[in-house]
Design an enzyme around this catalytic site. Structure first.
Site, PDB file in Angstrom:
ATOM      1  N   THR A   1       0.852  -1.189   0.000  1.00 24.99           N
ATOM      2  CA  THR A   1       0.000   0.000   0.000  1.00 24.99           C
ATOM      3  C   THR A   1       0.886   1.237   0.000  1.00 24.99           C
ATOM      4  OG1 THR A   1      -1.841  -1.091   1.089  1.00 24.99           O
ATOM      5  CG2 THR A   1      -1.633   1.283   1.460  1.00 24.99           C
TER       6      THR A   1
ATOM      7  N   HIS B   1      -6.805 -11.254  -0.739  1.00 24.90           N
ATOM      8  CA  HIS B   1      -6.117 -10.834   0.490  1.00 24.90           C
ATOM      9  C   HIS B   1      -6.886 -11.383   1.686  1.00 24.90           C
ATOM     10  CE1 HIS B   1      -3.906  -8.616   3.355  1.00 24.90           C
ATOM     11  NE2 HIS B   1      -3.986  -7.392   2.856  1.00 24.90           N
TER      12      HIS B   1
ATOM     13  N   ASN C   1      -3.505 -10.351   7.443  1.00 30.50           N
ATOM     14  CA  ASN C   1      -3.290  -9.071   8.128  1.00 30.50           C
ATOM     15  C   ASN C   1      -4.492  -8.478   8.871  1.00 30.50           C
ATOM     16  OD1 ASN C   1      -0.872  -9.552   6.935  1.00 30.50           O
ATOM     17  ND2 ASN C   1      -0.859  -7.765   5.593  1.00 30.50           N
TER      18      ASN C   1
ATOM     19  N   TYR D   1      -7.717  -8.319   8.125  1.00 27.36           N
ATOM     20  CA  TYR D   1      -8.834  -7.702   7.403  1.00 27.36           C
ATOM     21  C   TYR D   1     -10.001  -8.705   7.292  1.00 27.36           C
ATOM     22  CZ  TYR D   1      -5.307  -4.189   6.730  1.00 27.36           C
ATOM     23  OH  TYR D   1      -4.346  -3.247   6.971  1.00 27.36           O
TER      24      TYR D   1
ATOM     25  N   ASN E   1      -3.457  -5.818  14.578  1.00 22.74           N
ATOM     26  CA  ASN E   1      -4.869  -5.548  14.276  1.00 22.74           C
ATOM     27  C   ASN E   1      -5.809  -6.428  15.109  1.00 22.74           C
ATOM     28  OD1 ASN E   1      -3.883  -3.747  12.412  1.00 22.74           O
ATOM     29  ND2 ASN E   1      -4.393  -4.952  10.610  1.00 22.74           N
TER      30      ASN E   1
HETATM   31  C1  LIG Z   1       4.520   0.253   3.116  1.00 23.00           C
HETATM   32  C2  LIG Z   1       3.917  -1.120   3.256  1.00 23.00           C
HETATM   33  C3  LIG Z   1       2.681  -1.366   2.720  1.00 23.00           C
HETATM   34  C4  LIG Z   1       2.118  -2.651   2.783  1.00 23.00           C
HETATM   35  N1  LIG Z   1       0.934  -2.899   2.157  1.00 23.00           N
HETATM   36  C5  LIG Z   1       0.448  -4.155   2.076  1.00 23.00           C
HETATM   37  C6  LIG Z   1      -0.692  -4.450   1.280  1.00 23.00           C
HETATM   38  O1  LIG Z   1      -1.262  -3.594   0.609  1.00 23.00           O
HETATM   39  N2  LIG Z   1      -1.129  -5.735   1.266  1.00 23.00           N
HETATM   40  C7  LIG Z   1      -0.515  -6.735   1.977  1.00 23.00           C
HETATM   41  O2  LIG Z   1      -0.952  -7.888   1.923  1.00 23.00           O
HETATM   42  N3  LIG Z   1       0.588  -6.476   2.711  1.00 23.00           N
HETATM   43  C8  LIG Z   1       1.099  -5.228   2.758  1.00 23.00           C
HETATM   44  N4  LIG Z   1       2.258  -4.971   3.440  1.00 23.00           N
HETATM   45  C9  LIG Z   1       3.043  -6.102   3.967  1.00 23.00           C
HETATM   46  C10 LIG Z   1       4.111  -6.511   2.937  1.00 23.00           C
HETATM   47  O3  LIG Z   1       3.537  -7.075   1.781  1.00 23.00           O
HETATM   48  C11 LIG Z   1       5.093  -7.540   3.537  1.00 23.00           C
HETATM   49  O4  LIG Z   1       4.344  -8.612   4.034  1.00 23.00           O
HETATM   50  C12 LIG Z   1       5.938  -6.955   4.660  1.00 23.00           C
HETATM   51  O5  LIG Z   1       6.522  -5.734   4.253  1.00 23.00           O
HETATM   52  C13 LIG Z   1       7.042  -7.923   5.068  1.00 23.00           C
HETATM   53  O6  LIG Z   1       7.876  -8.216   3.951  1.00 23.00           O
HETATM   54  P1  LIG Z   1       9.327  -7.534   3.782  1.00 23.00           P
HETATM   55  O7  LIG Z   1      10.094  -7.898   5.023  1.00 23.00           O
HETATM   56  O8  LIG Z   1       9.906  -8.159   2.555  1.00 23.00           O
HETATM   57  O9  LIG Z   1       9.136  -6.060   3.678  1.00 23.00           O
HETATM   58  C14 LIG Z   1       2.818  -3.691   3.436  1.00 23.00           C
HETATM   59  C15 LIG Z   1       4.054  -3.412   4.015  1.00 23.00           C
HETATM   60  C16 LIG Z   1       4.612  -2.164   3.935  1.00 23.00           C
HETATM   61  C17 LIG Z   1       5.983  -1.922   4.523  1.00 23.00           C
END
Ligand SMILES: Cc1cc2nc3c(=O)[nH]c(=O)nc-3n(C[C@H](O)[C@H](O)[C@H](O)COP(=O)(O)O)c2cc1C
Length: 370
Positions: free
Chosen positions: A31, A186, A189, A191, A246
């Site tokens: 996001t 999705h 998380n 939701y 959450n």
């Molecule tokens: C800025 C940001 C936005 C995110 N938005 C979403 C999202 O829209 N949908 C989702 O399933 N997870 C979202 N996440 C979780 C990420 O997809 C991911 O699970 C999380 O960053 C851990 O992975 P990483 O260690 O590779 O960053 C978001 C994480 C971050 C940091």
């Protein structure tokens, strides 16, 4: 050091259902809260951002609202109006022109919302269980944006459930009309779909609550409705079995997600995306535990996510923990991530101050190697 890619598992092609991934490096759903207002419409800036990351084996979109009431955060895009479909078409065309492929993440925030985002309709949830301490971002009556407490949810009626399934159908149809190569449901998380799965948020006493067979019913009805619109080989699902943010507290994640994995495997979907999202708040990785009750139950492609470095990702693939790895923050900051991994770095550091909202800064201006 320039590493050879011939024996690098991250660069082995992968067939995920009908999706042919040229490498196993996936852009995780992120996001970024940069949809145009009013209307929450994707723009050419969003198209540029995604096209920059089209070198991924698969690009997953940021979470995208399937309806107005699905929305839990201001400035996030939707896929339920003609303008939004046209906006997403700019994105998919740019990604395809850059040689990539992209799926849309279908999102319903459930109780993680505030009524100000969908005036006149309360937040939808399996049960009227309020999340104390949970916050979402919205703009108040005085025009001020901010992170504020969620508003109380209502327990969905059967009519609400049926209408929401129809919203998933419409959103899926819209996604395919916008040129996506598939969709990711999705269910992670905290939701709506996750709220139906987790025992503490689902306190229903009808066919959608109670034992595991009932708690998964809504998710499976949604999946089957989506599968009525798109071939199974173009549909993935994201789950985060040990997620505790959450306000989620599932009494028996091994039972819940073992069941989900086994039954979605039978439906032949393209991939199961297992996300370890508590790492975002600094928790130790728990992927091993999550895979202990999902990996063996799912015959298709398993996508791993959560605090993976390229080295840890290679090791996971060599161990056969999963089949591909989604990178979130690392990909956010490194638009040419596959090229950087190929040559062993260096990597730009992500800047959390520009994760959400704003314009090009911290979005499309992370430098590439050249
Ligand atoms: C800025 C940001 C936005 C995110 N938005 C979403 C999202 O829209 N949908 C989702 O399933 N997870 C979202 N996440 C979780 C990420 O997809 C991911 O699970 C999380 O960053 C851990 O992975 P990483 O260690 O590779 O960053 C978001 C994480 C971050 C940091």
């Amino acid at each position: 050091m320039t590493a050879s890619t011939a024996d690098d598992p991250l660069f082995a092609p992968l067939q995920a259902g009908e999706l042919k991934l040229p490498n196993r490096i996936v852009l995780a759903p992120l996001t970024r809260s940069r949809a145009a207002q009013p209307g929450n419409v994707p723009t050419t800036l969003n198209a540029e951002y995604y096209a920059q990351r089209a070198g991924a084996g698969l690009v997953i979109s940021e979470a995208t609202n399937i309806s107005e009431v699905a929305m839990g955060y201001a400035l996030t895009p939707g896929i339920f109006t003609d303008e939004q479909i046209a906006g997403w078409r700019l994105v998919t065309e740019a990604v395809h022109a850059a040689g990539g492929q992209m799926v849309l993440q279908l999102w319903h925030c459930g109780r993680m919302s505030h009524e100000a985002l969908h005036p006149g309709t309360p937040n939808m949830a399996p049960s009227a269980v309020h999340c104390d301490g949970c916050q979402v971002f919205y703009v108040d009556d005085a025009g001020q944006g901010g992170l504020r407490p969620v508003s109380p949810p209502k327990a969905m009626t059967k009519a609400d459930i049926d209408a929401t399934i129809q919203d998933y159908v419409t959103a899926t149809r819209n996604a395919m009309a916008a040129g996506f190569d598939g969709v990711e449901v999705h269910s992670a998380n905290g939701y709506l779909l996750h709220e139906f799965l987790a025992s503490n948020t689902n306190q229903r006493t009808d066919a959608y609550g109670g034992g595991i067979v009932n708690r998964v019913r809504f998710l499976f009805e949604v999946m089957d409705a989506v599968l009525g619109e798109v071939p199974a080989g173009r549909v993935g699902i994201r789950v985060s079995p040990l997620f505790t943010l959450n306000g989620i507290d599932d009494a028996n994640p091994a039972e819940t997600y073992g069941y989900v994995a086994e039954h979605l495997s039978r439906r032949g979907i393209a991939y199961l995306h297992v996300a370890d999202t508590d790492v975002m708040r600094g928790a130790e990785p728990q992927m091993e535990q999550m895979l202990s009750f999902t990996r063996g139950k799912f015959d298709g492609v398993v996508m791993l996510n959560g605090a993976y470095t390229p080295e840890r990702a290679r090791e996971a693939l060599r161990n056969n923990d999963g089949d591909c790895v989604a990178f979130g923050r690392l990909y956010l900051a490194n638009p040419d991530l596959p090229a950087r991994i190929r040559q062993g770095g260096p990597y730009n550091a992500p800047n959390p101050a520009t994760f959400y909202g704003g314009g090009a800064e911290g979005y499309t201006d992370y430098p590439t190697l050249e």
